[in-house]
Design an enzyme around this catalytic site. Structure first.
Site, PDB file in Angstrom:
ATOM      1  N   HIS A 184      34.889  24.028  36.690  1.00  0.00           N
ATOM      2  CA  HIS A 184      34.044  23.133  37.445  1.00  0.00           C
ATOM      3  C   HIS A 184      34.697  22.301  38.447  1.00  0.00           C
ATOM      4  O   HIS A 184      34.907  21.161  38.083  1.00  0.00           O
ATOM      5  CB  HIS A 184      33.188  22.338  36.270  1.00  0.00           C
ATOM      6  CG  HIS A 184      32.490  21.254  36.754  1.00  0.00           C
ATOM      7  ND1 HIS A 184      31.629  21.230  38.014  1.00  0.00           N
ATOM      8  CD2 HIS A 184      32.076  19.850  36.418  1.00  0.00           C
ATOM      9  CE1 HIS A 184      31.193  20.248  38.374  1.00  0.00           C
ATOM     10  NE2 HIS A 184      31.260  19.425  37.221  1.00  0.00           N
ATOM     11  N   CYS A 191      23.771  18.703  36.526  1.00  0.00           N
ATOM     12  CA  CYS A 191      23.926  17.328  36.435  1.00  0.00           C
ATOM     13  C   CYS A 191      25.059  16.602  37.236  1.00  0.00           C
ATOM     14  O   CYS A 191      26.092  17.208  37.667  1.00  0.00           O
ATOM     15  CB  CYS A 191      24.270  16.804  34.907  1.00  0.00           C
ATOM     16  SG  CYS A 191      25.725  17.316  34.315  1.00  0.00           S
ATOM     17  N   CYS A 202      29.299  15.771  41.330  1.00  0.00           N
ATOM     18  CA  CYS A 202      29.234  17.389  40.893  1.00  0.00           C
ATOM     19  C   CYS A 202      28.010  17.911  41.704  1.00  0.00           C
ATOM     20  O   CYS A 202      28.229  19.281  41.687  1.00  0.00           O
ATOM     21  CB  CYS A 202      28.797  17.312  39.447  1.00  0.00           C
ATOM     22  SG  CYS A 202      29.963  16.348  38.438  1.00  0.00           S
TER      23      CYS A 202
END
Length: 395
Positions: A350, A380, A89
């Site tokens: 996302h 994160c 991510c």
């Protein structure tokens, strides 16, 4: 020598199987690289000394070093190198961090960074058998999200699903379902408001061949009451739902970095200085809490504290992890109202490899628009990591 943000842009973020589903990830990446070039006509494309793009999957159409492929597809000279990075991510924030180091050490003056992900088009993969022509069946494994083809030596507590990991975080820090739903509703409200007010108009560029003008996952009518009706996604009695977690998404982002001396050749001055950066790691199942210490380290390296910070962009992978980070930072002096004031990933989406570039570009504009000097971008990362970057507004 310092590294500066000169420009940032992204595509609209599409829903899983949504309006960007027909677009290859390398074409999504080429779209934002082309946009940076076209938005900065003074920029000589041959002066770009590296293209660094983040990507979390790497198993599909983006497999052949998507940074190099996207640079070529965008029409940059063949002399411009490209490198792809994978920190899940955090990949595109990691790309910006790597690019800023190149500039600070004098290895480059102009670096084009960013990231891309098509979670819709992520392929199924077949593991190769240990011997040829096995008699049994082989299972096709989805590469869209999370653990796959896991090493059996990994401890079981480390390899729980992302949702289960955040349910454990919820238990550890006692974050109620009601708080999570309220946070998610706020994200949708602020994202919709920002779109309506024109905040994203110069941050987002359309994708050729796709009829997507805005982030597809933003639900203007979301409320605590409507979100409360959704069933838990990971535990029968859990608190995490499809409404208070970020959706699977498609999209790309790009950030133009340069030294101070390239302002004349780019055609305008920088908008923000990269003043601090840091990574942090902890137990894989607690990955949602990792941005806490990453941000503390980045602030220390920038020589400032939370009381100096005017804006924070934290990628909202889940409402619960966002809230535990917010609570920790608030105890250190952060005003919780300054975080994600134009909405976050729960609303806008996302697409893993693109999100770091999105929050960095959004933060730079929030600082400029609201007149703040200092801001923090944090994210994160699955398998127990977090990244953070401190920006100083110099516009």
């Amino acid at each position: 020598m310092s590294a500066f943000v000169y420009d940032a842009v992204r595509t609209p973020f599409g829903k899983f199987n949504g309006g960007l589903a027909g677009v290859r990830p390398d074409d999504l990446a080429a779209t934002v690289l082309s946009a940076i070039r076209d938005r900065n006509p003074g920029l000589d494309p041959s002066a770009v000394e590296e293209v660094i793009l983040g990507n979390a999957n790497g198993a599909g159409e983006e497999n052949r070093n998507v940074a190099r492929m996207a640079g070529l597809l965008a029409g940059f000279p063949v002399s411009v190198p490209g490198s792809s990075v994978n920190r899940l991510c955090g990949s595109s924030l990691d790309a910006a961090m790597a690019g800023s180091r190149m500039i600070e050490t004098g290895d480059a003056d102009i670096v084009l960074t960013g990231g891309v992900e098509s979670m819709t088009r992520a392929p199924w993969v077949l593991p190769k058998p240990g011997r040829p022509f096995p008699a049994g069946n082989l299972e096709a494994v989805s590469t869209t999200l999370g653990w796959r083809l896991v090493n059996p030596r990994m401890p079981a507590e480390w390899i729980v699903s992302l949702g289960e990991a955040n349910e454990q975080l919820q238990e550890k820090y006692d974050v109620s379902r009601e708080r999570q739903d309220a946070f998610a509703a706020r994200s949708h409200h602020l994202a919709d408001q920002a779109w309506n007010n024109g905040f994203y108009d110069d941050l987002v560029v359309g994708v050729p061949g796709a009829d997507v003008a805005r982030d597809e996952s933003v639900r203007a009518g979301s409320s605590v009451e409507s979100l409360a009706k959704l069933k838990p996604s990971f535990r029968p009695d859990g608190t995490i739902t499809a409404g208070n977690a970020s959706p699977l998404s498609d999209g790309a982002s790009a950030v133009l970095l340069g030294s101070e001396r390239v302002a004349d050749s780019v055609g305008h001055g920088p908008v923000a200085r990269i003043a601090g950066r840091a990574a942090h790691a902890l137990e894989p199942q607690l990955f949602g809490y990792a941005p806490v210490e990453a941000a503390e380290k980045a602030l220390a390296r920038a020589g400032i504290g939370w009381s100096d910070v005017g804006a924070v962009e934290l990628n909202e992978a889940f409402a619960v992890q966002s809230l535990v980070c917010l609570d920790a930072w608030s105890r250190s002096g952060l005003d919780p109202e300054i975080m994600n004031t134009r909405g976050g990933a729960i609303a806008v989406g996302h697409p893993l490899g693109a999100s770091g570039g999105r929050i960095l570009g959004t933060l730079a504009k929030v600082l400029r628009e609201d007149g703040h000097r200092w801001g923090v971008a944090a994210i994160c990362i699955g398998v127990g990591q977090g990244l953070a970057v401190v920006l100083e507004n110099v516009s």
